[in-house]
Enzyme design. Sequence first.
Site, PDB file in Angstrom:
ATOM      1  N   GLY A   1     -12.353 -26.086  -0.796  1.00 14.61           N
ATOM      2  CA  GLY A   1     -12.432 -25.270  -2.080  1.00 14.61           C
ATOM      3  C   GLY A   1     -13.881 -24.741  -2.018  1.00 14.61           C
ATOM      4  N   SER A   2     -14.680 -25.606  -2.594  1.00 17.07           N
ATOM      5  CA  SER A   2     -16.035 -25.275  -2.395  1.00 17.07           C
ATOM      6  C   SER A   2     -16.563 -24.685  -1.183  1.00 17.07           C
TER       7      SER A   2
ATOM      8  N   LEU B   1     -15.425 -12.466  -5.246  1.00 20.02           N
ATOM      9  CA  LEU B   1     -15.818 -13.819  -6.269  1.00 20.02           C
ATOM     10  C   LEU B   1     -16.772 -13.095  -7.239  1.00 20.02           C
TER      11      LEU B   1
ATOM     12  N   GLY C   1     -11.223 -32.926 -36.021  1.00 20.47           N
ATOM     13  CA  GLY C   1     -10.514 -34.422 -36.168  1.00 20.47           C
ATOM     14  C   GLY C   1      -9.406 -34.312 -35.111  1.00 20.47           C
TER      15      GLY C   1
ATOM     16  N   GLU D   1     -13.662 -20.531  -9.215  1.00 15.08           N
ATOM     17  CA  GLU D   1     -14.729 -19.204  -8.704  1.00 15.08           C
ATOM     18  C   GLU D   1     -16.054 -20.098  -8.706  1.00 15.08           C
TER      19      GLU D   1
ATOM     20  N   THR E   1     -17.594 -24.215  -8.628  1.00 20.48           N
ATOM     21  CA  THR E   1     -17.813 -25.131  -9.667  1.00 20.48           C
ATOM     22  C   THR E   1     -19.392 -25.016 -10.267  1.00 20.48           C
TER      23      THR E   1
HETATM   24  P1  TGC Z   1     -23.426 -18.256   3.150  1.00 21.38           P
HETATM   25  O1  TGC Z   1     -23.869 -18.193   4.596  1.00 21.38           O
HETATM   26  O2  TGC Z   1     -24.004 -18.580   1.888  1.00 21.38           O
HETATM   27  O3  TGC Z   1     -22.615 -16.788   3.331  1.00 21.38           O
HETATM   28  C1  TGC Z   1     -21.825 -16.122   4.026  1.00 21.38           C
HETATM   29  C2  TGC Z   1     -22.252 -14.746   4.068  1.00 21.38           C
HETATM   30  O4  TGC Z   1     -21.659 -14.287   2.751  1.00 21.38           O
HETATM   31  C3  TGC Z   1     -22.946 -13.695   2.103  1.00 21.38           C
HETATM   32  N1  TGC Z   1     -22.753 -13.902   0.868  1.00 21.38           N
HETATM   33  C4  TGC Z   1     -22.187 -13.114  -0.481  1.00 21.38           C
HETATM   34  N2  TGC Z   1     -21.969 -11.886  -0.226  1.00 21.38           N
HETATM   35  C5  TGC Z   1     -21.510 -11.028  -1.431  1.00 21.38           C
HETATM   36  N3  TGC Z   1     -21.397 -11.722  -2.499  1.00 21.38           N
HETATM   37  C6  TGC Z   1     -21.609 -13.331  -2.702  1.00 21.38           C
HETATM   38  N4  TGC Z   1     -21.404 -13.820  -3.701  1.00 21.38           N
HETATM   39  C7  TGC Z   1     -21.996 -13.688  -1.460  1.00 21.38           C
HETATM   40  N5  TGC Z   1     -22.515 -15.057  -1.264  1.00 21.38           N
HETATM   41  C8  TGC Z   1     -22.989 -15.027   0.196  1.00 21.38           C
HETATM   42  C9  TGC Z   1     -24.218 -14.075   2.703  1.00 21.38           C
HETATM   43  O5  TGC Z   1     -25.170 -13.430   2.475  1.00 21.38           O
HETATM   44  C10 TGC Z   1     -23.713 -14.329   4.070  1.00 21.38           C
HETATM   45  O6  TGC Z   1     -23.822 -12.931   4.833  1.00 21.38           O
HETATM   46  P2  TGC Z   1     -24.131 -12.996   6.194  1.00 21.38           P
HETATM   47  O7  TGC Z   1     -24.330 -11.389   6.292  1.00 21.38           O
HETATM   48  O8  TGC Z   1     -25.529 -13.628   6.391  1.00 21.38           O
HETATM   49  O9  TGC Z   1     -23.067 -13.757   7.112  1.00 21.38           O
HETATM   50  O10 TGC Z   1     -21.828 -19.102   3.143  1.00 21.38           O
HETATM   51  P3  TGC Z   1     -21.773 -20.793   2.889  1.00 21.38           P
HETATM   52  O11 TGC Z   1     -20.646 -21.005   3.745  1.00 21.38           O
HETATM   53  O12 TGC Z   1     -23.170 -21.300   3.115  1.00 21.38           O
HETATM   54  O13 TGC Z   1     -21.067 -20.805   1.545  1.00 21.38           O
HETATM   55  C11 TGC Z   1     -22.098 -20.335   0.321  1.00 21.38           C
HETATM   56  C12 TGC Z   1     -21.200 -20.689  -1.041  1.00 21.38           C
HETATM   57  C13 TGC Z   1     -20.941 -22.298  -1.027  1.00 21.38           C
HETATM   58  C14 TGC Z   1     -22.108 -20.457  -1.958  1.00 21.38           C
HETATM   59  C15 TGC Z   1     -19.850 -20.159  -0.868  1.00 21.38           C
HETATM   60  O14 TGC Z   1     -19.134 -20.703   0.140  1.00 21.38           O
HETATM   61  C16 TGC Z   1     -18.947 -20.171  -2.418  1.00 21.38           C
HETATM   62  O15 TGC Z   1     -19.346 -19.598  -3.231  1.00 21.38           O
HETATM   63  N6  TGC Z   1     -18.261 -21.213  -2.585  1.00 21.38           N
HETATM   64  C17 TGC Z   1     -17.401 -21.450  -3.833  1.00 21.38           C
HETATM   65  C18 TGC Z   1     -16.027 -20.951  -3.397  1.00 21.38           C
HETATM   66  C19 TGC Z   1     -15.416 -20.369  -4.662  1.00 21.38           C
HETATM   67  O16 TGC Z   1     -15.938 -20.083  -5.692  1.00 21.38           O
HETATM   68  N7  TGC Z   1     -14.101 -20.184  -4.391  1.00 21.38           N
HETATM   69  C20 TGC Z   1     -13.382 -19.529  -5.609  1.00 21.38           C
HETATM   70  C21 TGC Z   1     -11.758 -18.961  -4.781  1.00 21.38           C
HETATM   71  S1  TGC Z   1     -11.018 -17.904  -5.938  1.00 21.38           S
HETATM   72  C22 TGC Z   1     -10.804 -18.617  -7.215  1.00 21.38           C
HETATM   73  O17 TGC Z   1     -11.285 -19.520  -7.629  1.00 21.38           O
HETATM   74  C23 TGC Z   1     -10.123 -17.719  -8.113  1.00 21.38           C
HETATM   75  S2  TGC Z   1      -9.644 -18.309  -9.766  1.00 21.38           S
HETATM   76  C24 TGC Z   1      -8.753 -16.924 -10.382  1.00 21.38           C
HETATM   77  C25 TGC Z   1      -8.729 -16.963 -11.698  1.00 21.38           C
HETATM   78  O18 TGC Z   1      -7.526 -17.628 -11.958  1.00 21.38           O
HETATM   79  O19 TGC Z   1      -9.573 -16.209 -12.603  1.00 21.38           O
HETATM   80  P1  FAD Z   2     -14.260 -29.583  -4.210  1.00 21.94           P
HETATM   81  O1  FAD Z   2     -14.737 -28.352  -3.375  1.00 21.94           O
HETATM   82  O2  FAD Z   2     -13.551 -30.511  -3.315  1.00 21.94           O
HETATM   83  O3  FAD Z   2     -15.161 -30.152  -5.191  1.00 21.94           O
HETATM   84  C1  FAD Z   2     -15.009 -31.318  -5.719  1.00 21.94           C
HETATM   85  C2  FAD Z   2     -16.308 -31.659  -6.455  1.00 21.94           C
HETATM   86  O4  FAD Z   2     -17.238 -31.779  -5.474  1.00 21.94           O
HETATM   87  C3  FAD Z   2     -16.693 -30.511  -7.416  1.00 21.94           C
HETATM   88  O5  FAD Z   2     -17.191 -31.035  -8.663  1.00 21.94           O
HETATM   89  C4  FAD Z   2     -17.973 -29.837  -6.808  1.00 21.94           C
HETATM   90  O6  FAD Z   2     -18.708 -29.426  -7.628  1.00 21.94           O
HETATM   91  C5  FAD Z   2     -18.459 -30.986  -5.986  1.00 21.94           C
HETATM   92  N1  FAD Z   2     -19.226 -30.516  -4.667  1.00 21.94           N
HETATM   93  C6  FAD Z   2     -18.623 -30.108  -3.460  1.00 21.94           C
HETATM   94  N2  FAD Z   2     -19.422 -29.689  -2.700  1.00 21.94           N
HETATM   95  C7  FAD Z   2     -20.733 -29.924  -3.299  1.00 21.94           C
HETATM   96  C8  FAD Z   2     -22.077 -29.761  -2.804  1.00 21.94           C
HETATM   97  N3  FAD Z   2     -22.380 -29.301  -1.759  1.00 21.94           N
HETATM   98  N4  FAD Z   2     -23.072 -30.209  -3.598  1.00 21.94           N
HETATM   99  C9  FAD Z   2     -22.574 -30.923  -5.001  1.00 21.94           C
HETATM  100  N5  FAD Z   2     -21.526 -30.903  -5.220  1.00 21.94           N
HETATM  101  C10 FAD Z   2     -20.610 -30.802  -4.655  1.00 21.94           C
HETATM  102  N6  FAD Z   2      -8.471 -20.351  -5.589  1.00 21.94           N
HETATM  103  C11 FAD Z   2      -8.239 -19.233  -4.849  1.00 21.94           C
HETATM  104  O7  FAD Z   2      -8.444 -18.895  -3.763  1.00 21.94           O
HETATM  105  N7  FAD Z   2      -7.541 -18.207  -5.435  1.00 21.94           N
HETATM  106  C12 FAD Z   2      -7.017 -18.628  -7.021  1.00 21.94           C
HETATM  107  O8  FAD Z   2      -6.384 -17.739  -7.313  1.00 21.94           O
HETATM  108  C13 FAD Z   2      -7.435 -19.807  -7.645  1.00 21.94           C
HETATM  109  N8  FAD Z   2      -6.892 -19.976  -8.693  1.00 21.94           N
HETATM  110  C14 FAD Z   2      -7.293 -21.223  -9.316  1.00 21.94           C
HETATM  111  C15 FAD Z   2      -6.488 -21.443 -10.528  1.00 21.94           C
HETATM  112  C16 FAD Z   2      -6.942 -22.931 -11.044  1.00 21.94           C
HETATM  113  C17 FAD Z   2      -6.221 -22.933 -12.636  1.00 21.94           C
HETATM  114  C18 FAD Z   2      -7.577 -23.729 -10.356  1.00 21.94           C
HETATM  115  C19 FAD Z   2      -7.785 -25.027 -11.212  1.00 21.94           C
HETATM  116  C20 FAD Z   2      -8.158 -23.510  -9.326  1.00 21.94           C
HETATM  117  C21 FAD Z   2      -8.123 -22.206  -8.666  1.00 21.94           C
HETATM  118  N9  FAD Z   2      -8.529 -21.822  -7.491  1.00 21.94           N
HETATM  119  C22 FAD Z   2      -8.178 -20.723  -6.760  1.00 21.94           C
HETATM  120  C23 FAD Z   2      -9.343 -22.998  -6.682  1.00 21.94           C
HETATM  121  C24 FAD Z   2     -10.680 -22.978  -7.213  1.00 21.94           C
HETATM  122  O9  FAD Z   2     -11.455 -22.005  -6.722  1.00 21.94           O
HETATM  123  C25 FAD Z   2     -11.188 -24.279  -6.510  1.00 21.94           C
HETATM  124  O10 FAD Z   2     -10.475 -25.550  -7.063  1.00 21.94           O
HETATM  125  C26 FAD Z   2     -12.884 -24.553  -6.511  1.00 21.94           C
HETATM  126  O11 FAD Z   2     -13.322 -23.391  -5.756  1.00 21.94           O
HETATM  127  C27 FAD Z   2     -13.112 -25.851  -6.221  1.00 21.94           C
HETATM  128  O12 FAD Z   2     -12.500 -26.268  -5.055  1.00 21.94           O
HETATM  129  P2  FAD Z   2     -12.024 -27.654  -4.921  1.00 21.94           P
HETATM  130  O13 FAD Z   2     -10.972 -27.880  -6.129  1.00 21.94           O
HETATM  131  O14 FAD Z   2     -11.428 -27.860  -3.552  1.00 21.94           O
HETATM  132  O15 FAD Z   2     -13.064 -28.757  -5.195  1.00 21.94           O
END
Ligand code: TGC
Ligand code: FAD
Length: 384
Positions: A137-138, A240, A340, A364, A366
Amino acid sequence: MEDFLHLDENLSADELMVRDTVHRFVSDEVLLVIEQAYESAEFPKQFVPRVAELGLLGMNLPTEYGGSAASYVSYGLACQELEKGDSGLRSFVSVQNSLCMYPIFRYGSDEQKKRFLLKMSRGALIGCFGLTEPDSGSDPASMKTHAKKTKGGWILNGNKAWITNAAFADLAIVWANTSEGIRGFIVEKEFSGFVRRDIHHKMSMRASSTGELAFSDCFVPDENYLPGSERGLGAPLSCLTQARYGIAWGAIGAAMACFDIALAYTKERVSFQKPIAANQLVQHDLTKMFSEIVKAQCLNLQIGRLKDQDKATPEMVSLAKSNACREALNIARTTRNLLGANGISLEYHVIRHMMNLESVFTYEGTDNIHQLILGKHITGISAF
Ligand code: TGC
Ligand code: FAD
């Protein structure tokens, strides 16, 4: 909630119109049915054509693709108002705009843009975004989903979990590892080897559909490969950033809804012969909530203006997303307490916002992940 800092004076006539139109839609239509939808754990699909009619799908895209060419501040205000209704409805709009239409617009071919975007802006095609997996996820770089090149296309294998809109989407923007790094694909619901499943028993985001995607030797033709995604993980991460920006505004919308409820309730509810709002401890809760909302509104507006000038960075968006989610969750919990026992009833809306915000805080990126993104910016050291 009052416009304490006269922020409306910084909004254009178009931005005010978008905000007020979405506000009316939420008050007159969404709030009437959302409690029932939440209780029965169903996404209210009747709002898909309504949000399309209101121009909320593809809001920032050019009109030739069905977009409204609206400012990012307008988009933020729309998210704010939608989430006053429910985080699930804002999620639907976020996913369609930022996670599906945006990658097709930014990384797709001309043919893909023509084929999908207009229909998506009308709500005739719904998208979902598959990045998260059961074991990643993260840290999406560790994904296991894999695409192997074959004649005329790609063979996709793997699983995505926790995907908003999964079960009813017409297409999925799927991110998979290839021999050359992470790439994006448009997977259509009819493709053989592609299965979707709903996730049940959620206690948060009950009025939103969340599910899983499974790919078993799923053939994706070359025309569904996103050619611009060759920048690797940066491509999904850029999507993102778009979505996190909208969430920063949306979460504050939910917080504003909670604050209004808390204020009205504490002025009305009498305990020890006076309204509970007359107590210093309660006023402290109210002023803390009020202050955090006002500060977050300023932050969102400034980042929105920078985004409209193409100057907003992912780190700024991380600051706004994590701040908004943390404060909104605190505000929802405080409101729940101020109400309450009534605070746990769906009738008062607060418990619904509170439970939803638990997801918004996590998805999106954590809170921890956003702190680390900002920490890396400040120190120059990656602590992931
Ligand atoms: P890292 O080495 O930092 O980055 C890899 C490459 O990506 C570039 N980059 C970005 N580019 C555009 N926008 C950003 N925000 C960017 N962040 C990084 C970076 O410059 C690098 O480029 P290059 O050319 O040097 O290769 O990558 P990392 O593997 O160390 O990970 C970084 C980290 C932890 C910040 C990233 O993996 C992260 O943001 N993790 C969180 C994952 C997440 O947010 N998942 C969300 C899934 S979608 C979702 O939750 C939808 S909910 C939808 C809803 O219902 O509203
Ligand atoms: P993990 O990555 O396993 O994290 C667990 C805990 O460990 C968290 O508290 C985190 O902060 C902590 N942690 C992890 N790594 C570190 C670190 N290096 N340092 C400190 N703390 C750390 N994803 C999609 O791709 N598309 C979607 O449309 C989408 N929709 C979603 C809708 C809902 C309702 C929910 C709940 C989630 C959705 N997600 C989606 C997934 C969401 O993006 C992930 O749940 C989120 O990115 C966290 O990943 P995880 O659940 O695997 O938690």
